[in-house]
Design a protein around this motif. Sequence first.
Motif, mmCIF file in Angstrom:
data_model
loop_
_atom_site.group_PDB
_atom_site.id
_atom_site.type_symbol
_atom_site.label_atom_id
_atom_site.label_comp_id
_atom_site.label_asym_id
_atom_site.label_seq_id
_atom_site.Cartn_x
_atom_site.Cartn_y
_atom_site.Cartn_z
ATOM 1 N N ARG C 256 0.825 -1.214 0.000
ATOM 2 C CA ARG C 256 0.000 0.000 0.000
ATOM 3 C C ARG C 256 0.853 1.256 0.000
ATOM 4 O O ARG C 256 0.502 2.277 0.573
ATOM 5 N N TYR C 257 2.033 1.153 -0.623
ATOM 6 C CA TYR C 257 2.906 2.319 -0.655
ATOM 7 C C TYR C 257 2.531 3.276 -1.775
ATOM 8 O O TYR C 257 3.130 4.322 -1.921
ATOM 9 N N GLY C 258 1.597 2.869 -2.627
ATOM 10 C CA GLY C 258 1.182 3.763 -3.700
ATOM 11 C C GLY C 258 2.059 3.633 -4.931
ATOM 12 O O GLY C 258 2.665 2.583 -5.172
ATOM 13 N N PRO C 259 2.159 4.711 -5.712
ATOM 14 C CA PRO C 259 2.768 4.632 -7.035
ATOM 15 C C PRO C 259 4.223 4.153 -7.048
ATOM 16 O O PRO C 259 4.669 3.655 -8.082
ATOM 17 N N VAL C 260 4.955 4.271 -5.951
ATOM 18 C CA VAL C 260 6.350 3.843 -5.983
ATOM 19 C C VAL C 260 6.435 2.344 -6.219
ATOM 20 O O VAL C 260 7.092 1.877 -7.159
ATOM 21 N N THR C 261 5.731 1.571 -5.386
ATOM 22 C CA THR C 261 5.813 0.119 -5.571
ATOM 23 C C THR C 261 5.037 -0.323 -6.802
ATOM 24 O O THR C 261 5.385 -1.330 -7.429
ATOM 25 N N GLU C 262 4.009 0.438 -7.167
ATOM 26 C CA GLU C 262 3.284 0.087 -8.391
ATOM 27 C C GLU C 262 4.205 0.226 -9.604
ATOM 28 O O GLU C 262 4.190 -0.605 -10.514
ATOM 29 N N GLY C 263 5.002 1.295 -9.593
ATOM 30 C CA GLY C 263 5.947 1.485 -10.690
ATOM 31 C C GLY C 263 6.993 0.380 -10.729
ATOM 32 O O GLY C 263 7.354 -0.123 -11.797
ATOM 33 N N VAL C 264 7.474 -0.010 -9.548
ATOM 34 C CA VAL C 264 8.442 -1.108 -9.502
ATOM 35 C C VAL C 264 7.804 -2.381 -10.043
ATOM 36 O O VAL C 264 8.400 -3.121 -10.835
ATOM 37 N N ALA C 265 6.540 -2.609 -9.646
ATOM 38 C CA ALA C 265 5.873 -3.851 -10.046
ATOM 39 C C ALA C 265 5.665 -3.912 -11.548
ATOM 40 O O ALA C 265 5.796 -4.973 -12.158
ATOM 41 N N VAL C 266 5.329 -2.775 -12.159
ATOM 42 C CA VAL C 266 5.026 -2.837 -13.594
ATOM 43 C C VAL C 266 6.289 -3.195 -14.364
ATOM 44 O O VAL C 266 6.220 -3.862 -15.397
ATOM 45 N N PHE C 267 7.452 -2.819 -13.839
ATOM 46 C CA PHE C 267 8.684 -3.212 -14.529
ATOM 47 C C PHE C 267 9.093 -4.634 -14.141
ATOM 48 O O PHE C 267 9.384 -5.454 -15.007
ATOM 49 N N LEU C 268 9.111 -4.907 -12.830
ATOM 50 C CA LEU C 268 9.633 -6.202 -12.391
ATOM 51 C C LEU C 268 8.703 -7.345 -12.756
ATOM 52 O O LEU C 268 9.151 -8.457 -13.014
ATOM 53 N N VAL C 269 7.410 -7.121 -12.759
ATOM 54 C CA VAL C 269 6.477 -8.182 -13.101
ATOM 55 C C VAL C 269 6.059 -8.070 -14.557
ATOM 56 O O VAL C 269 6.317 -8.962 -15.364
ATOM 57 N N GLY C 270 5.449 -6.936 -14.916
ATOM 58 C CA GLY C 270 4.894 -6.810 -16.259
ATOM 59 C C GLY C 270 5.944 -6.849 -17.340
ATOM 60 O O GLY C 270 5.924 -7.724 -18.222
ATOM 61 N N MET C 271 6.903 -5.915 -17.286
ATOM 62 C CA MET C 271 7.880 -5.826 -18.371
ATOM 63 C C MET C 271 8.761 -7.070 -18.431
ATOM 64 O O MET C 271 9.052 -7.580 -19.509
ATOM 65 N N VAL C 272 9.184 -7.551 -17.264
ATOM 66 C CA VAL C 272 10.069 -8.723 -17.270
ATOM 67 C C VAL C 272 9.354 -9.917 -17.889
ATOM 68 O O VAL C 272 9.895 -10.610 -18.761
ATOM 69 N N ALA C 273 8.082 -10.135 -17.504
ATOM 70 C CA ALA C 273 7.330 -11.267 -18.070
ATOM 71 C C ALA C 273 7.215 -11.121 -19.574
ATOM 72 O O ALA C 273 7.407 -12.093 -20.327
ATOM 73 N N LEU C 274 6.921 -9.908 -20.029
ATOM 74 C CA LEU C 274 6.684 -9.731 -21.459
ATOM 75 C C LEU C 274 7.974 -9.783 -22.261
ATOM 76 O O LEU C 274 7.976 -10.230 -23.412
ATOM 77 N N ILE C 275 9.079 -9.340 -21.663
ATOM 78 C CA ILE C 275 10.348 -9.434 -22.390
ATOM 79 C C ILE C 275 10.762 -10.905 -22.508
ATOM 80 O O ILE C 275 11.225 -11.351 -23.558
ATOM 81 N N PHE C 276 10.509 -11.675 -21.448
ATOM 82 C CA PHE C 276 10.767 -13.110 -21.553
ATOM 83 C C PHE C 276 9.911 -13.726 -22.650
ATOM 84 O O PHE C 276 10.385 -14.531 -23.461
ATOM 85 N N ALA C 277 8.651 -13.301 -22.691
ATOM 86 C CA ALA C 277 7.755 -13.829 -23.718
ATOM 87 C C ALA C 277 8.291 -13.488 -25.105
ATOM 88 O O ALA C 277 8.311 -14.346 -25.996
ATOM 89 N N SER C 278 8.776 -12.239 -25.284
ATOM 90 C CA SER C 278 9.227 -11.887 -26.632
ATOM 91 C C SER C 278 10.527 -12.608 -26.975
ATOM 92 O O SER C 278 10.756 -12.951 -28.136
ATOM 93 N N LEU C 279 11.374 -12.857 -25.963
ATOM 94 C CA LEU C 279 12.576 -13.653 -26.230
ATOM 95 C C LEU C 279 12.190 -15.039 -26.737
ATOM 96 O O LEU C 279 12.785 -15.572 -27.664
ATOM 97 N N TRP C 280 11.146 -15.604 -26.116
ATOM 98 C CA TRP C 280 10.721 -16.944 -26.520
ATOM 99 C C TRP C 280 10.101 -16.913 -27.915
ATOM 100 O O TRP C 280 10.380 -17.762 -28.759
ATOM 101 N N ILE C 281 9.273 -15.869 -28.148
ATOM 102 C CA ILE C 281 8.572 -15.798 -29.436
ATOM 103 C C ILE C 281 9.566 -15.670 -30.584
ATOM 104 O O ILE C 281 9.432 -16.336 -31.615
ATOM 105 N N ALA C 282 10.581 -14.808 -30.396
ATOM 106 C CA ALA C 282 11.514 -14.578 -31.482
ATOM 107 C C ALA C 282 12.669 -15.574 -31.470
ATOM 108 O O ALA C 282 13.516 -15.539 -32.346
ATOM 109 N N GLY C 283 12.679 -16.440 -30.478
ATOM 110 C CA GLY C 283 13.773 -17.405 -30.371
ATOM 111 C C GLY C 283 13.761 -18.386 -31.536
ATOM 112 O O GLY C 283 12.761 -18.550 -32.230
ATOM 113 N N LYS C 284 14.888 -19.054 -31.738
ATOM 114 C CA LYS C 284 15.021 -19.902 -32.912
ATOM 115 C C LYS C 284 14.311 -21.237 -32.752
ATOM 116 O O LYS C 284 13.917 -21.854 -33.717
ATOM 117 N N SER C 285 14.206 -21.733 -31.526
ATOM 118 C CA SER C 285 13.713 -23.093 -31.356
ATOM 119 C C SER C 285 12.230 -23.186 -31.673
ATOM 120 O O SER C 285 11.501 -22.277 -31.421
#
Lengths: 367, 539, 285
Positions: C256-285
């Motif tokens: 309940r810290y407000g936008p500070v932890t929300e901002g951290v979460a959107v990068f650590l959870v959202g962006m990290v998950a989606l970058i992993f997804a794009s690595l897999w999508i564009a991967g060769k295998s």
Amino acid sequence: MSTHTETKAHSAEQEPIDVHDPRLTNWDVLREGARRDDIEIVHYEPPFPVPGTKAERRLVRVVAGFFLITGLAATAFLAVYIWWPWEHEAGNGADKFYTPLLGLTLGIALLGIGFGILTWGKKLIPHEVAIQGRHDGGSPADDRKITGSTLTYMVDELGVKRRPLLGISLLAGLAPVAAVAAAPLVGGLIKNPHTNNQMFTTGWAPVEEGGTTHLIRLTHSDGTPIRPEDVSVGGQITVFPGIPGGATNKHADSPTLLIHLRADDAQLAAENNAREDKADYMWGNYIAYSKICTHAGCPASLYEQQTNRLLCPCHQSQFLITDNAQPIFGPASRRLPQLPISVDEEGFFVATSDFKETVGPDFWERP
Amino acid sequence: MKRRKKIDVAALPGKAGGEVDDRLQVATPLRALLNKVFPDHWSFLLGEIALFSFVVVLLTGVFLTFFYDPSLSHVVYDGSYAPLRGQSMTAAYATTLDISFDVRGGLIMRQMHHWGALLFMASIVVHMLRVFFTGAFRKPRELNWIIGSLLFWVGFLAGFTGYSLPDDGLSGTGLRIASAIMLSIPVVGSWLTSSIFGGEFPGEVIMGRFFIAHVLLIPGLLLALISAHLGLVFKQKHTQWPGPGRTNDNVVGERMFPRYAIKQGGFFMIVFGVIALLGGLFQINPVWLFGPYEAAVVSAASQPDWYVMFLDGSTRLMPGWEIHIPIGNGYVIPPLFWPTVALPGVLTMLPIFYPFIEARRNKDNRHHNLLQRPRDVPNRTGLGAMAIAFYLVLTLSGGNDVIADKFHISLNAMTWAGRIGLILLPPIAYYITYRICLGLQQHDREVLAHGVETGIIRRLPDGRFVEVHQPLGGTDEHGHGELEYAGWVVPKKMNRLGALGPAIKGFFVPIEKPVEAPVSPGHPPVSARTEEKEISGKR
Amino acid sequence: MTSDTPADRRGDRERGLLARLRRGRSTPRSRGRRRVGAAFRLLAALLLAGGAYTVFAPGLNAEDTPQLTSAAEDGRALFDVSCVTCHGRNAQGVDGRGPSLIGVGAASVEFQVGTGRMPMARQEAQAPRKPPVFTDEEIRQLGQYIQELGGGPQIPDGDLKAGGDVANGGHLFRVNCSSCHAFSGGGGALSSGKYAPSLNDSTDRQIYAAMLTGPQNMPVFGDNQLTPEQKADIIAYVQESLKTDGDPGGFFNLGRYGPVTEGVAVFLVGMVALIFASLWIAGKS
């Protein structure tokens, strides 16, 4: 979009084939089409050349599994949506799981489709490497020349050079039209910020009524007036002007902090007040400052009773209460305005006048 | 019944297609569209995250408009949330509470909308970094780079107006600061503020105006800019990394249909799914805790959303330097003006002009369709690191009170650390990045010259030990490689040899099995044609 | 801050003669003069101490013994073991170490000792909360002792949030408390290393005592300012709503810290998950 510009390009080394030739397969026609788009498919590799291998069947099962998970999760979403208790109740009941369950089921359903489609696309559809020509770097020289000449000729056709009055009068006519479009917008929106001197007055201004001047009382947010004994030593209270709607956002620049200082601090504050020509601003050991920060307008109301500082939580400006609320740290450049207070004959706090300094954030024409 | 049987079902699609084409003449452009080739690399998908989250935000936002009332008229709350029942509040806040508690499924929509917006901005920034560090903004793509950087600011406005709509205690504080920022503009500040707010802050009209800006004007602008952005990518064709067969004049990749489009569709579902998980599992902006906005109410640790935080940070770090102009009654330029109006102005203009500045510096007027590895342009990469350091210090300073509180650091020390860090860290970041780039370049050249380390140690007749290196290509009389650096990955391990990308299959765990037909885009199998014929014959 | 009452904070400034004699001169003095000064100060201190003793000691003794109840006597024993070093004999305070506790009341004792802030581990910007050293019974005895020494505010018995109106409490909380303790009650930073603590571990009585006595830098909210009923409303809001109500918006409330932890979460959870997804999508295998 732009792509048909490339259709003209054609692989030079390949003979054009008749696409209506009945002996050609779909693949041959497709490949010819790609060539007409200047694309060479240099590599094409079906992942499972022999149908029905174990690996292929396993992959098909994986994809199907993903899609079935989606179906299950979506059904679960609907079930949760319809039957799960959703109305908010105090405590930690089942309703607190409503949103998480919706998110979980919806998320799994969508990820299921996503991974299913992706696996299908990545593993079951033939891998290919296609090379397409780019052809950037401007249009052909002929086209540039033609378009340029056409445009120049168009201008000549209009004859503005030959008949300059036309151009001038058109401009003269159009300029006010543009202003007509802008005028209602600007005119409707624009508001004089100095109506009623509103930037320099607050709800604390004494009210003239029938020849007598009423001083405004300091009140709680519910409108009840405040006596000196209502604030403990080392205590502070947010006060509002005792006028109709004084505690609402209509008077957003009026909230004030009334502080009961300890005797020695009060003495110091009074001395510093006197130095700034504010000798009668305090009443006893009570001092009142505008709660609205002079930096960006947040309530600078974090009162530290031992260090006598007021801290603004938005940008950390710190004001020293015992020295005319002088800013001592942070981005604020101006002290908090002090409200001159006294106690009326009924024993309630009143403001002896409005703030003498401008309340709230700074602006260009503040004197 | 007899007549019906005559209809040949198999021929129906073809016939329908013919009818459509008779009227619309779509076959030719459709062929070109289906055939368009896209290069494939994971970093090209970052912009898609922004696009897809924008779509999700549009969808959820439409839902929210059905229940939200942008009015500042006062109502007494009588909804399900007991701790606010009986309180006087604006209709805007009351309807936001209703969305959260009295509209079935409203809360997850609100949360998905907010998470989607945060993700939109996050992916814009990450995408922008990718474009910057790889030099994708160079001629002919300067215009698209400018549109992209404008998209950040339009998204910023969309976010801020949306954040303000609930009219809760936190966003009201933000709105108050926004009004102070407008006030701080020299000469016109007070006129601008009172015109926007319809009088003195907060006035009666601001929610209505913000609402129409948030749901119509700004999304319209976003939509237009995004369309132009995508249209230009389409028209100019995507950049690609250097590599075998890849030149400045071609695009090597997959045709748009079916594989590329399928991947895009799947990725959209993944983005949508991640937003749904975030929206359901992670609570965001619990407005019910913040209460209605009242001018006298504030909370410790008041912050804007993360993409505004860098401006909040710059405001916190700014010393209280007020410029007083002693003419007439005297005029003031408040300290607030510099970090919140002047700085964003500079930060908008610098990126817009950067492609032209760099081209001028390098006297470079050529078209660039091949990307550069960051290490090969140490100067630009250093500048980028500098910008990141600057931005990070500001963003962290925007939350410095939370950091101070949770890590038991003095708040005043945090402010000073930010002030000093803002000046010291960017040059340090530049220097370190520059040196790292040179080091990586050096290593690439070394491997090209001497070959890959094999791990085989050989003892020379004179007793010395040397490691055997596997040359990457032909060598000259000194045993030095003759390969030129091609701007692309140089294999540095034995098992990377002969592979354009990772040779090991499998994403998380390597799948150790012999590859049936070694595939490399640079070296297409000679017999490709016959293989394909077999397949198509079986269809 | 070492202090909880005004006395200590103004200690240096006010403790008069001795302090001023010690600090008052700005010019360096010769060694000889310093010796003389030291001797004079010693003499003066002895005289003063002796005088004070002769004046007060018999009186104090005479007053102490008959007036202290047995609980207070127990409290006094505890005090003489654990508190006397800093707060001095009879809680008169020790200059530079601890403030006088005369008049702070049992409420202060219950808050400071009950939250483990006292006894202090070391002198720092602010005494942090830690596990209490004394049992509830011992704290009650200590409180009784301080109460009988000099009076002061006391916490009423009984359920302190009985009949509390959560909605009104929420309103009062936002006007009076949230500026320092944050909307979520999670606390926040104050100037120069001081902070408003989290309310998560606070009991009803501790919240009541804090409002009543204004510990450390917290302003005092006496019963004249916030009536006991209003205090009950606030406590009810903090305890029954803020701390008890689950988060309706998800399993993770990000503190309940407000936008500070929300901002951290959107990068650590959202962006990290989606970058992993794009690595897999564009991967060769």
